[in-house]
Scaffold this active site. Structure first.
Site, PDB file in Angstrom:
ATOM      1  N   ARG A   1       0.564  -1.160   0.232  1.00  0.00           N
ATOM      2  CA  ARG A   1      -0.052   0.297  -0.192  1.00  0.00           C
ATOM      3  C   ARG A   1       1.209   1.648   0.117  1.00  0.00           C
ATOM      4  O   ARG A   1       0.426   2.494   0.392  1.00  0.00           O
ATOM      5  CB  ARG A   1      -0.692  -0.306   1.060  1.00  0.00           C
ATOM      6  CG  ARG A   1       0.040   0.036   2.501  1.00  0.00           C
ATOM      7  CD  ARG A   1      -0.723  -0.404   3.995  1.00  0.00           C
ATOM      8  NE  ARG A   1      -0.382  -0.664   5.051  1.00  0.00           N
ATOM      9  CZ  ARG A   1      -1.146  -0.892   6.607  1.00  0.00           C
ATOM     10  NH1 ARG A   1      -2.044  -1.675   5.850  1.00  0.00           N
ATOM     11  NH2 ARG A   1      -0.438  -1.288   6.980  1.00  0.00           N
ATOM     12  N   GLU A   2       1.889   1.571  -0.174  1.00  0.00           N
ATOM     13  CA  GLU A   2       3.040   1.983   0.298  1.00  0.00           C
ATOM     14  C   GLU A   2       3.745   2.798  -0.898  1.00  0.00           C
ATOM     15  O   GLU A   2       4.996   2.856  -1.111  1.00  0.00           O
ATOM     16  CB  GLU A   2       3.957   1.816   1.164  1.00  0.00           C
ATOM     17  CG  GLU A   2       3.821   1.690   2.842  1.00  0.00           C
ATOM     18  CD  GLU A   2       4.754   0.822   3.470  1.00  0.00           C
ATOM     19  OE1 GLU A   2       5.804   0.934   3.256  1.00  0.00           O
ATOM     20  OE2 GLU A   2       4.830   0.189   4.379  1.00  0.00           O
TER      21      GLU A   2
ATOM     22  N   HIS B   1      10.203   3.087   2.454  1.00  0.00           N
ATOM     23  CA  HIS B   1       8.568   2.683   2.879  1.00  0.00           C
ATOM     24  C   HIS B   1       7.398   3.752   2.767  1.00  0.00           C
ATOM     25  O   HIS B   1       8.343   5.470   2.664  1.00  0.00           O
ATOM     26  CB  HIS B   1       8.883   2.396   4.072  1.00  0.00           C
ATOM     27  CG  HIS B   1       9.390   0.591   4.478  1.00  0.00           C
ATOM     28  ND1 HIS B   1       8.189  -0.103   4.746  1.00  0.00           N
ATOM     29  CD2 HIS B   1      10.728   0.033   3.975  1.00  0.00           C
ATOM     30  CE1 HIS B   1       9.284  -1.356   4.505  1.00  0.00           C
ATOM     31  NE2 HIS B   1      10.422  -1.324   4.404  1.00  0.00           N
TER      32      HIS B   1
ATOM     33  N   GLU C   1      11.459   6.406   5.103  1.00  0.00           N
ATOM     34  CA  GLU C   1       9.648   6.142   5.551  1.00  0.00           C
ATOM     35  C   GLU C   1       9.461   7.779   4.898  1.00  0.00           C
ATOM     36  O   GLU C   1       9.863   8.347   6.065  1.00  0.00           O
ATOM     37  CB  GLU C   1       8.924   6.278   7.310  1.00  0.00           C
ATOM     38  CG  GLU C   1       9.561   4.427   7.172  1.00  0.00           C
ATOM     39  CD  GLU C   1       8.378   3.575   7.810  1.00  0.00           C
ATOM     40  OE1 GLU C   1       7.562   3.873   7.066  1.00  0.00           O
ATOM     41  OE2 GLU C   1       8.801   2.974   7.889  1.00  0.00           O
TER      42      GLU C   1
ATOM     43  N   ARG D   1       9.525  -8.746   7.449  1.00  0.00           N
ATOM     44  CA  ARG D   1       9.610  -9.684   8.958  1.00  0.00           C
ATOM     45  C   ARG D   1       9.800 -11.256   8.594  1.00  0.00           C
ATOM     46  O   ARG D   1      10.376 -11.777   9.190  1.00  0.00           O
ATOM     47  CB  ARG D   1       8.466  -9.492   9.122  1.00  0.00           C
ATOM     48  CG  ARG D   1       7.440  -8.917   9.864  1.00  0.00           C
ATOM     49  CD  ARG D   1       8.583  -7.842  11.224  1.00  0.00           C
ATOM     50  NE  ARG D   1       7.717  -6.336  12.099  1.00  0.00           N
ATOM     51  CZ  ARG D   1       7.719  -4.773  10.954  1.00  0.00           C
ATOM     52  NH1 ARG D   1       8.664  -5.726   9.487  1.00  0.00           N
ATOM     53  NH2 ARG D   1       7.009  -4.858  11.162  1.00  0.00           N
TER      54      ARG D   1
HETATM   55  O1  0X9 Z   1       7.495  -1.800  10.166  1.00  0.00           O
HETATM   56  C1  0X9 Z   1       7.628  -1.946   8.976  1.00  0.00           C
HETATM   57  O2  0X9 Z   1       8.576  -3.026   8.304  1.00  0.00           O
HETATM   58  C2  0X9 Z   1       8.252  -0.697   8.542  1.00  0.00           C
HETATM   59  N1  0X9 Z   1       7.564   0.694   8.742  1.00  0.00           N
HETATM   60  S1  0X9 Z   1       6.069   0.537   7.834  1.00  0.00           S
HETATM   61  O3  0X9 Z   1       4.804   1.439   8.066  1.00  0.00           O
HETATM   62  N2  0X9 Z   1       6.476   1.516   5.949  1.00  0.00           N
HETATM   63  O4  0X9 Z   1       5.080  -0.889   7.522  1.00  0.00           O
HETATM   64  C3  0X9 Z   1       9.443   0.015   9.356  1.00  0.00           C
HETATM   65  C4  0X9 Z   1      10.422  -0.858   9.237  1.00  0.00           C
HETATM   66  C5  0X9 Z   1      11.923  -0.431   9.932  1.00  0.00           C
HETATM   67  N3  0X9 Z   1      12.705  -1.605   9.237  1.00  0.00           N
HETATM   68  C6  0X9 Z   1      13.219  -2.528   9.290  1.00  0.00           C
HETATM   69  N4  0X9 Z   1      12.908  -3.173  10.479  1.00  0.00           N
HETATM   70  N5  0X9 Z   1      14.261  -3.377   9.125  1.00  0.00           N
HETATM   71 ZN    ZN Z   2       6.092  -0.028   5.076  1.00  0.00          ZN
END
Ligand code: 0X9
Ligand code: ZN
Length: 421
Positions: free
Chosen positions: A186-187, A311, A387, A260
């Protein structure tokens, strides 16, 4: 304010997603709130579920600022309001915001062979296939210093497409700058910005010595849309889809959060909780395999100087790590100062303010993310996530007239970064 209510004052309704004639989810009447739930997050999340509210994003960084952005269906607005959370309205009607993004525009293609695509590409959002054509056209206009590349296939079998740019040292002779866009479906602004950066590199290589020096110093590997199945799904069916479109045996639930799913500290904090689903095993999404394999190859050949996972939203420049709030990269001080100065450069054109800092302490713990893997396994010197706009007013549905300004400010930031990293 009291948080724990013994029971909901108004029983929430079970809401079926409404679809329009084309089978697209209708978000008319959904309101988006920024909620500060206080200290009982688990109970808050249970309320969200019973309200069938959609968790858009949350920020755990600073306890006093901890908040969730949630979209509440019209049927459950009174039930939500009766809970009396400390909250502010970010969007009165998500359906209106989606309409304000504009229709997907038609891409006219190249006016003449070897010319650059028109900058009007950055005045509207476009269909997935047009993104592929745009990439092909950019490549054709810079044919002796670029080639189209793929990084494996998506779950539904689409090529994960991208472009490789190089300078005077020849193809594949320098350390890599590796960009991933739109891993979260969605981004949409993320793929547009990554394309804008590509456009600026290509358009200016031959007439701007600074830009020439970037490509003469680094090989750029740019994948604007690494989650094509999810991206298409946001265009055909559900504008708020985040994950890939992977099915799994034994469950009817669809979708894994590719950010993730990286096979490093995969099982850690923040990898199984909402809104992410980390997958059944580390690295078990085809999209992760594709982008990871390319990263591993770049690491082995000339090394990765800079990785950025693009993102939205929130306006953050995020450095390692996501898996731990105490681990620090060996070059953390240099990362901090580069990130701060990049944020200052981004602010120059329009005053847009980006917050900088390590993922875990700035946003939240998120294990199995790209940055940690690319930093520790691929030994990237800088493994970042950015972001983009905004801070919540429009969120994922950033109006099309902000694409170009977002591209312009980020290009300012990247010029600083490429010259000083
Ligand atoms: O949660 C995420 O994956 C990212 N934020 S989002 O709101 N766009 O979903 C942050 C990513 C941070 N990077 C990592 N966790 N590697
Ligand atoms: Zn994201």
């Amino acid at each position: 304010m009291k948080f724990l209510q013994p029971l909901l004052l108004i029983a929430p309704l079970t809401v079926a997603l409404r679809l329009d004639r084309r089978g697209k989810v209708v978000y008319d009447g959904y309101k988006i709130f920024r909620v500060a739930p206080g200290d009982n997050i688990a109970a808050f999340e249970a309320q969200l579920e019973s309200l069938e509210a959609i968790d858009l994003t949350h920020n755990h960084g600073h306890v006093e600022e901890e908040h969730f952005d949630i979209a509440v269906p019209p049927e459950n607005l009174s039930a939500f309001e009766a809970l009396n959370f400390t909250s502010e309205v970010l969007t009165d009607d998500l359906g209106v915001d989606i309409a304000l993004e504009g229709e997907l525009a038609e891409y006219p293609g190249l006016l003449s062979a070897a010319a650059l695509p028109s900058l009007s590409w950055f005045s509207a959002y476009h269909a997935y296939n047009d993104h592929l054509t745009f990439l092909k056209d950019i490549q054709a206009s810079f044919s002796s210093n670029s080639e189209l590349i793929t990084a494996g296939k998506s779950f539904e079998g689409r090529d994960i497409q991208g472009i490789h740019l190089w300078g005077s040292g020849g193809k594949g002779s320098k350390p890599a700058v590796y960009f991933n866009g739109n891993v979260h479906a969605r981004e949409w602004i993320s793929s547009k910005v990554v394309e804008y950066l590509t456009y600026q590199l290509v358009a200016n290589y031959n007439n701007d010595t600074t830009v020439k020096s970037f490509l003469d110093s680094y090989d750029f590997y740019i994948l604007p849309i690494v989650n094509p199945d999810g991206f298409l799904y946001t265009q055909t069916t559900n504008r708020l889809w985040r994950k890939n479109r992977q099915t799994r045996s034994g469950t009817s639930a669809i979708g894994t959060d590719v950010n993730r799913n990286w096979p490093y500290k995969w099982d850690g904090e923040g990898s199984s909780t909402s809104p992410g689903y980390r997958g059944a095993a580390a690295g078990d999404t085809p999209e992760n395999t594709g982008i990871r394999t390319l990263g591993d190859q770049l690491a082995k050949s000339n090394g990765i100087k800079l990785y950025i996972d693009w993102h939205s939203y929130g306006q953050y420049i995020l450095t390692p790590y996501g898996y731990s709030c105490t681990a620090a990269a060996s070059n953390q001080a240099k990362q901090d100062s580069l990130a701060k100065n990049t944020a200052s450069a981004i602010a120059k054109p329009y005053g847009t303010r980006f917050t900088t800092g390590p993922i875990c302490s700035t946003l939240y713990a998120a294990a199995g993310g790209s940055n940690d893997y690319v930093t520790d396994v691929d030994k990237a010197e800088y493994g970042w996530a950015i972001e983009l706009r905004d801070t919540g007013r429009n969120g994922f549905t950033l109006p099309a007239d902000q694409i170009l300004p977002t591209g312009i400010e980020i290009w300012e930031g990247m010029k600083y970064l490429f010259a000083n990293m």
